[in-house]
Design an enzyme around this catalytic site. Structure first.
Site, mmCIF file in Angstrom:
data_model
loop_
_atom_site.group_PDB
_atom_site.id
_atom_site.type_symbol
_atom_site.label_atom_id
_atom_site.label_comp_id
_atom_site.label_asym_id
_atom_site.label_seq_id
_atom_site.Cartn_x
_atom_site.Cartn_y
_atom_site.Cartn_z
ATOM 1 N N SER A 179 0.797 -1.217 0.000
ATOM 2 C CA SER A 179 0.000 0.000 0.000
ATOM 3 C C SER A 179 0.831 1.269 0.000
ATOM 4 C CB SER A 179 -0.963 -0.007 1.180
ATOM 5 O OG SER A 179 -0.270 -0.235 2.389
ATOM 6 N N HIS A 207 -5.618 -3.276 -2.747
ATOM 7 C CA HIS A 207 -5.370 -2.334 -3.847
ATOM 8 C C HIS A 207 -5.439 -2.983 -5.223
ATOM 9 C CE1 HIS A 207 -4.290 0.812 -1.029
ATOM 10 N NE2 HIS A 207 -3.688 -0.131 -0.345
ATOM 11 N N LYS A 238 -11.916 0.596 -1.934
ATOM 12 C CA LYS A 238 -10.882 1.238 -2.742
ATOM 13 C C LYS A 238 -11.297 1.181 -4.212
ATOM 14 C CE LYS A 238 -7.638 0.977 0.954
ATOM 15 N NZ LYS A 238 -6.722 0.196 1.758
#
Ligand SMILES: *Cc1c(COP(=O)(O)O)cnc(C)c1O
Length: 391
Positions: A179, A207, A238
């Site tokens: 991240s 992610h 996300k």
């Protein structure tokens, strides 16, 4: 109170004080903060779909039908049709027997590790794993061995050392996309290692979900080993533009968590709008429109990182939409972030304990919905601000 004030003053003195910025309007790539328009370069809404009409309409419809809140935790009366439908869909998406929702990625990682492991088990954890994995390891009471970031030889050596006294299960846990560095875990080689050592592999794809791989199934799909991963953790807040998180895995793992995972059991379930909009997000991700968004994101990532690299900046090996620019010291980093803010670019500075000492950075995140022109302009501004600070 006095002691806290003193501690806060200490944070001020070292450039380590954190504070909140209030976004008044906008879902990016432009937002309003302090009455001005800023290019948003630090959102994890990578595909730019958080405000997409399909997601918004799904959330509104679910709220109309089920109400604003779910009313209870999952094991009481808080398992609504939309939670169950989304879990089935997520299992399909990842190609597993079952899936389970959590209220956040933080709750998922703590809840998965605590629920599945015990004191006899051993976790091998990458040194750059997300804080929620670290906390999950602590909560699990399993012994945790931290291996140097993405270092397969070191990990193998640690496994050889641990083998003689092995008692319980072995689990390798890693971020799929790291991240803060934006690099990828060597997932195929980790699969080889875990198979050779009778261990399990858990991948946190916060992610990668929706963003990486030809169908958006994440880092495992991109690296061609999706079906070898034992525990697929991912988030919905996300790339998918919603909120919450999930584990996709075997029926046995999911049923164990339903019975044992404290963050899952002792918390009111997600409001119905969330699974409903996440379902719409998955529809989008798997559609032609999703494929186009992923192509745009990749194009944007390439031109943005190329411009920064040509500018002589250290991007720490990023190969995804997370693009860190190494700036080293906290005070200088926050000054650069502030200067960029004044020039209309919102990019956050990241300091310890989120990253190691001396490894502060500006962490830029690219979105599919940025225009190439605004990204190139922002890259020029970042380059100039970092260079000015170095002299
Ligand atoms: C953001 C993040 C989480 C936490 O997810 P939330 O849904 O924001 O709580 C977990 N793991 C990684 C790698 C993350 O980047």
């Amino acid at each position: 109170m006095e002691q806290w004030k003193k501690e806060l003053a200490g944070l001020d003195a070292t450039g380590m004080r954190r504070s909140l910025k209030v976004v008044e309007d906008g879902q990016g790539p432009h937002v309003q903060i302090d009455g001005r328009d800023l290019l948003l370069l630090c959102s994890n809404n990578y595909l730019g779909i958080a405000g997409h009409p399909a997601l918004v309409e799904a959330a509104v419809a679910a709220t109309r039908n089920f109400g604003a809140g779910s009313g209870a935790s999952r094991l009481i009366s808080g398992t609504l049709r939309s939670h169950a439908d989304l879990e089935e869909r997520l299992a399909c998406f990842k190609g597993t027997e079952a899936a389970l929702l959590f209220n956040s990625g933080y709750a998922a990682n703590t809840g998965i590790l605590q629920g599945l492991l015990g004191p006899d088990d051993l976790v091998f954890s990458d040194a750059l794993n997300h804080a929620s994995i670290i906390d999950g390891c602590r909560l699990s009471q399993a012994r945790t061995v931290v291996y140097p970031h993405a270092d397969l030889a070191a990990l193998e050596e640690l496994m050889v050392m641990e083998r003689p006294q092995r008692k319980g299960r072995w689990l390798i846990v890693t971020d799929g996309v790291f991240s803060m560095d934006g690099d990828l875990a060597p997932l195929d080689a980790l699969c080889d290692l875990k198979e050779a050592n009778d261990a399990l592999l858990m991948v946190d794809d916060a992610h990668g979900t929706g963003v990486l791989g030809i169908h958006g199934r994440g880092s495992g799909e991109l690296l061609g080993c999706l079906d070898r991963i034992d525990l697929h953790m991912g988030t919905l807040g996300k790339g998918l533009g919603c909120a919450g998180a999930y584990l996709a895995s075997s029926r046995a793992a999911i049923d164990t968590l339903i019975n044992r995972s404290r963050p899952f059991i002792f918390s009111t379930s997600l409001p119905p709008a969330v699974p409903a909009s996440a379902m719409a997000a998955l529809d989008l991700v798997e559609s032609e429109e999703g494929a186009v968004l992923r192509r745009d994101l990749e194009r944007n990532r390439q031109l943005f990182t190329e411009r920064l690299t040509v500018g002589g900046l250290d991007l720490l090996g990023s190969c995804t939409q997370i693009v860190p620019v190494l700036t080293r010291e906290p005070q200088a980093t926050m000054a650069m972030s502030q200067k960029l803010f004044e020039q209309g670019v919102f990019v956050q500075g990241i300091r310890p304990p989120t990253v190691p000492e001396g490894a502060c950075r500006l962490r830029a995140t690219v979105m599919a919905t940025h225009t190439p022109e605004e990204l190139l302009q922002a890259a020029n501004l970042i380059r100039d601000v970092v260079r000015e600070s170095a002299v």
